[in-house]
Design an enzyme around this catalytic site. Structure first.
Site: not given
Length: 555
Positions: A342-343, A346, A365, A417
């Site tokens: 996930h991170e 980004h 998100e 999200y």
């Protein structure tokens, strides 16, 4: 055998079928804790969130943040050299610095400038007019004890398990001005940035960008110099100071650098091996890693994680799932490390493609949560991806619209999200052609890479590229609290089912798949009742709710 005859519209002004004139809303499956109302807007929020005249009159070009961090005194001191181009004549600009920190002086060359402070905003006055088109640099000197605050700490002086200093930043919600002076908003990003951090000799600083080198200053401190080659969000700028050990690898011309505390290197080497496959997956969908000159870094931190550009913070205890848990509860998330995927996702959405206002943070998100499902599809196939993304549904509240008031630093609901991701999965089903969907995603990213955009930009692009009017769909999911409800009224005597959408958005006419799973029929309900023949009973009649995020009400 097909279950349907031809669809028979009832007409624009037709009455609902008998017995369906006033259908009641469907109750939730079980009571859930409310997400609660949005936080009230403060003066500080307005000053930070509003793109007022003293922000709009200038365009950022570059920062050089040059600071000293003292672990013993728990202080920072130094300056930020801010270079900007005037877009109109003026003699005042707005920057930001948290009131807990001191402004030592602000210089234009050797001229000391006057300023006013107001709730975190710093209004700087110049003795002469700054002219449109001209470029200026000021040195903003500051010092003090930065605050430890917020979900991940803001700016934290900590200790690692061996007792050595471990200092880190994470300030997306609180704002970068919590610890350094800058134009603390989302619309205007610098074109590039230098970061110089002086720290005690026995420590390492890992920041954004490419390491230029480090220099012993001769006083017990070493300065670490980093260069960010690309535009960067203010809140992405990060310090990670500690007793780090380094290892790495390459994917073609891309460097992958990993940093872990000395005692965690063995665990990190095993877990961080997932980063390469993650890079391959997202490059497959969106093209080359967007910050190749800066490289990709993954850095151990004591909090969960954060998408600091080219310096992704990782704190998931070297375990799959999220903090050791099955993130979506359907058996898919234990296959991978949520924070790494996930991170790092980004880097594509949030860092390369960025929202111009916090109100539209779903662009960060919602898209990145959807990237999790794309990663699953790349690794384990379509069916697992659909199971994974549908496992997010219990996390959604549908109490407030995703897009908040603009210009007030509003904090969007967490629905950005999961609801955002399910909306994108729904759009894939609406378009109903993966040969178009994959190029659409790729080209969307390439079109807006290194830009700050709003929801209107997303809608305009999708409408133009698909030739469809998707605006009502975007608006229903993003600007209203409720999701669409497909109302179905069955008349077993006639062998018919009538259907329509219950929505808030005018002109909503989203197609959907109904009937039997292996023999779906695509229909296009509107807000007016339509009727079709069916041989299926109410219990047999299904809706593809794994492909479309909607409620269904049967009568």
């Amino acid at each position: 055998m097909p279950a349907f005859a031809a669809v028979q519209p009832l007409g624009q002004n037709a009455a609902p079928p008998t017995g369906a004139a006033a259908p009641a809303p469907m109750p939730p499956a079980k009571p859930r804790k409310s997400e609660g109302p949005a936080a009230p807007v403060t003066r500080a929020d307005i000053l930070r969130g509003m793109y007022g005249p003293y922000r709009a009159n200038n365009d950022l070009i570059g920062y050089h943040l040059d600071i000293r961090v003292d672990p013993d005194k728990e202080t920072i001191s130094g300056k930020n050299t801010i270079t900007f181009r005037m877009l109109s004549d003026g003699n005042r600009i707005q920057l930001d610095l948290h009131q807990a920190l001191n402004i030592d002086k602000i210089l234009l060359g050797t001229t000391e400038l006057k300023y006013e402070r107001d709730s975190g905003a710093v209004f700087i006055d110049f003795p002469e007019t700054l002219h449109q088109g001209a470029t200026y640099s000021i040195d903003f000197y500051y010092s003090g004890h930065p605050l430890k605050t917020g979900r991940f700490g803001g700016f934290v002086f900590d200790k690692d398990p061996t007792g050595k200093p471990w200092i880190y930043t994470s300030c997306e919600d609180e704002g970068a001005s919590l610890w350094w002076p800058n134009k603390d908003q989302w619309r205007d990003e610098v074109e590039n940035m230098e970061i110089s951090v002086a720290i005690p000799n026995n420590l390492v600083d890992i920041s954004n960008g490419r390491l230029l080198g480090h220099k012993d200053l001769g006083d017990g401190y070493t300065r670490w110099d980093w260069l960010v080659h690309y535009p960067i969000n203010n809140y992405d700028v990060a310090l990670n100071i500690g007793n780090y050990q380094h290892f790495g690898e390459r994917i073609g011309g891309l460097t992958l650098d990993f940093y872990a505390l000395t005692g965690d290197v063995d665990k990190a080497q095993k877990q961080f091996a997932q980063a390469g496959e993650m890079i391959n997956a997202f490059q497959h969908y969106f093209g080359p890693y967007p910050f190749i000159e800066d490289g990709y870094k993954l850095i151990e931190v004591p909090y969960a994680g954060m998408e600091h550009q080219s310096a992704v913070a990782y704190g998931n205890h070297f375990e799959n799932g999220y903090l050791g848990k099955d993130w979506t509860g359907v058996g898919i998330s234990p296959k991978f490390d949520f924070i790494i995927i996930h991170e790092s996702g980004h880097e594509w959405f949030g860092n390369a493609v960025s929202a111009a206002d916090r109100s539209d943070m779903w662009i960060h998100e919602g898209w990145t949560t959807y990237l999790e499902a794309l990663y699953v599809e790349y690794r384990w196939g379509h069916d697992d991806a659909i199971r994974y993304i549908n496992g997010m549904k219990p996390k959604i509240f549908n109490e407030r619209p995703i897009i908040t008031e603009r210009g007030v630093n509003g904090n969007p609901t967490e629905d950005q999200y999961f609801k955002g991701a399910l909306m994108l999965n729904t759009l894939r089903s609406v378009i109903n052609n993966d040969d178009k969907w994959w190029p659409l995603l790729y080209n969307f990213f390439q079109e807006f890479k290194y830009h700050n955009i709003m929801t209107e930009d997303v809608m305009t692009y999708f409408n133009h590229e698909t030739g469809m009017n998707l605006t009502p769909i975007f608006n229903q999911y993003l600007r209203h609290a409720d999701i669409p409800t497909l109302e179905l009224f069955f008349d077993p005597l006639q062998g018919t089912v009538s259907y329509k959408w219950r929505v808030d958005e005018p002109d909503f006419a989203m197609p959907i798949l109904v009937g039997e799973k292996d023999h779906w029929q695509r229909i296009t309900p509107t807000e007016q009742w339509q009727t079709m023949k069916t041989s299926l009973t109410k219990d047999q009649f299904d809706v593809a709710t794994d492909l479309f995020y909607v409620n269904v009400a049967k009568y």
